[in-house]
Write an enzyme that holds these catalytic residues in place. Structure first.
Site, PDB file in Angstrom:
ATOM      1  CG  ASP A 160      29.235  79.596 -96.945  1.00  0.00           C
ATOM      2  OD1 ASP A 160      30.147  80.419 -97.072  1.00  0.00           O
ATOM      3  OD2 ASP A 160      28.037  79.906 -96.879  1.00  0.00           O
ATOM      4  CG  ASP A 169      28.828  79.677 -79.463  1.00  0.00           C
ATOM      5  OD1 ASP A 169      28.051  79.104 -78.685  1.00  0.00           O
ATOM      6  OD2 ASP A 169      29.192  80.854 -79.314  1.00  0.00           O
ATOM      7  CG  HIS A 195      29.506  83.879 -96.355  1.00  0.00           C
ATOM      8  ND1 HIS A 195      28.722  82.789 -96.663  1.00  0.00           N
ATOM      9  CD2 HIS A 195      28.764  84.970 -96.668  1.00  0.00           C
ATOM     10  CE1 HIS A 195      27.559  83.205 -97.142  1.00  0.00           C
ATOM     11  NE2 HIS A 195      27.557  84.518 -97.155  1.00  0.00           N
ATOM     12  CB  VAL A 212      25.580  83.171 -80.572  1.00  0.00           C
ATOM     13  CG1 VAL A 212      26.078  84.605 -80.508  1.00  0.00           C
ATOM     14  CG2 VAL A 212      26.559  82.290 -81.340  1.00  0.00           C
ATOM     15  CB  SER A 412      24.151  84.699 -96.927  1.00  0.00           C
ATOM     16  OG  SER A 412      24.647  84.442 -98.193  1.00  0.00           O
TER      17      SER A 412
END
Length: 466
Positions: A160, A169, A195, A212, A412
């Site tokens: 990517d 994280d 991204h 997260v 994605s």
């Protein structure tokens, strides 16, 4: 080019690097313009997948400069300013085909609501509050409760825009980073787009690192940055850079590759068809090599709301052996409630027989668009929440760009849910081949009633790892 239809984030789209005008045989995505590059970049397929010295010398004699070779799959990348290079090179012994090269571009966002980057906290409070509805929808917490969280023995390679190595994280799980581009020097850290960082968080954000959690909180992550600024294209990746990253990941033994990127091309008569056919043949060579090496490939199906059953082809997801992933939204509320929540195909998601599975990719809570005038006030919570970074070349040089958390939507965002499950499956069953991993994940998916819109159904982390 035709009028822009759907400016969505999630899948990366294909740009043809060609000096020719638009033609009927090769019709690419609505956002993409063909590029006029001097020198022009070409992909060259050698016969029998063999890289010979005679062929490379012949390419140079035809007026080309070889800038990259992929000897594992018999592909060379050549630049040339000669208008007769392609014709002359095609006559060289051991050359199967010569075609204009391509670049893949990041599109605009479907919808995006990015929080102000902030420092991490000790607790995974964004997950605890139910905002990561996608992680819950695929039953990852039930797998964790059985002790299935992954390990560093199993690595998911995210090809990517790079992964922010300073994100709390992600840092505990990053085991490798690399960069492939056409530039003399290349930084694995994201400097152009967040991204890849968002995708990586869905795969394997760690327990307790920040706010997260990913599908496989203890899986290893390998970050590959293949994007650069390309004239006439913007923030793009030469496809041969992606191929080089795929081959490297397979040669290193990484178990899974996630490619939240894609392109669409349409077969038909007319000038340019050969370029598309050559590109598909080259992409197949690389995918076949990677799969033979034992690496499972997951890719996004694209965000053009296209029926892929006709002449359109989605790449690389539409290639044989790759799990092609469509996106879903959640109704009525952006929290997963067993027995209450229902799945809908995200309005932008491509569909058709090539879909392997569906996974949460988000939408704005609307059936057809993300119109700011009509979307609900809490529309962002219908998107997919994950890790982000504020990319900038200056802070990227020291791998210290501001980090945070934000929402995006697209196929994605769906693909890494499946890549995370594939990683968990391989961690539990390390002897499975890519074909067996794919078959197991499809067989244990939750049927959603429409194979054309959802493939085998919703990926299920708990069922796939039992």
């Amino acid at each position: 080019m035709r009028k822009m239809l759907l400016p969505f984030a999630g899948a990366l789209l294909l740009a043809a690097c060609s000096q020719q005008g638009t033609d009927a045989g090769l019709r690419m995505d609505n956002w993409i313009q063909k590029q006029s590059l001097d020198p022009q970049r070409y992909m060259v397929l050698l016969k029998n997948n063999r890289m010979t010295g005679e062929a490379l010398s012949g390419l140079q004699a035809a007026g080309g400069q070889v800038v990259r070779t992929l000897p594992q799959v018999g592909i060379a990348v050549v630049v040339s300013s000669s208008p007769t290079f392609a014709a002359n090179a095609a006559k060289v012994a051991d050359i199967q085909a010569v075609a204009a090269s391509f670049a893949e571009a990041l599109p605009q966002a479907v919808a995006e609501d990015v929080a102000v980057p902030e420092g991490p906290t000790a607790a995974d409070n964004l997950y605890n509050s139910g905002l990561l509805w996608g992680i819950q929808r695929i039953h990852a917490p039930e797998a964790w409760a059985r002790g299935v969280t992954g390990s560093k023995n199993t690595v998911v390679a995210v090809i990517d825009t790079g992964i922010a190595t300073n994100h709390p994280d992600l840092a505990p799980n990053i085991v490798f980073t690399a960069c492939y581009s056409s530039l003399p020097t290349c930084n694995p850290y994201p400097s152009l787009s967040d991204h890849g960082t968002h995708v990586a968080g869905t795969v394997a954000a760690a327990f307790g690192g920040g706010r997260v959690v990913g599908v496989g909180p203890n899986l290893g992550l390998a970050g590959y940055n293949t994007f650069e600024s390309i004239p006439g294209c913007g923030v793009c990746s030469y496809t041969d850079s992606r191929w080089a990253a795929m081959i490297d990941a397979a040669d290193r033994g990484f178990e899974v590759i996630n490619m939240s990127l894609g392109s669409r091309g349409q077969f038909g008569g007319g000038r340019g068809t050969n370029d598309l056919a050559t590109f598909v043949a080259a992409d197949n060579r690389v995918a076949d090599y990677v799969i033979r090496r034992g690496t499972t490939i997951v890719a996004s199906a694209g965000n053009s709301a296209l029926d892929l059953n006709g002449t359109w082809i989605n790449l690389p997801g539409g290639l044989t052996g790759i799990m092609n992933i469509g996106a879903t939204g959640i109704r009525p509320n952006p929290r997963y409630q067993p027995g209450v929540s229902t799945d809908v195909k995200s309005f932008f998601s491509n569909y058709g027989a090539s879909l392997a599975l569906a996974a949460p990719g988000g939408d704005c809570g609307l059936p057809n668009d993300c119109n700011p005038a009509t979307r609900p006030a809490n529309y962002a919570e219908h998107l997919v929440l994950s890790t982000i970074v504020a990319p900038n070349p200056t802070c990227a040089a020291t791998q210290s760009c501001p980090i945070g958390y934000g929402w995006k939507a697209g196929t994605s965002m769906a693909a890494p849910h499946v890549a995370g499950v594939a990683g968990l499956v391989k961690d539990v069953n390390p002897g499975l081949s890519p074909q067996q991993v794919s078959a197991l994940i499809r067989r244990t998916a939750e049927p959603l009633g429409d194979n054309q819109r959802f493939g085998a159904g919703m990926v299920d982390a708990n069922a796939a790892t039992r």
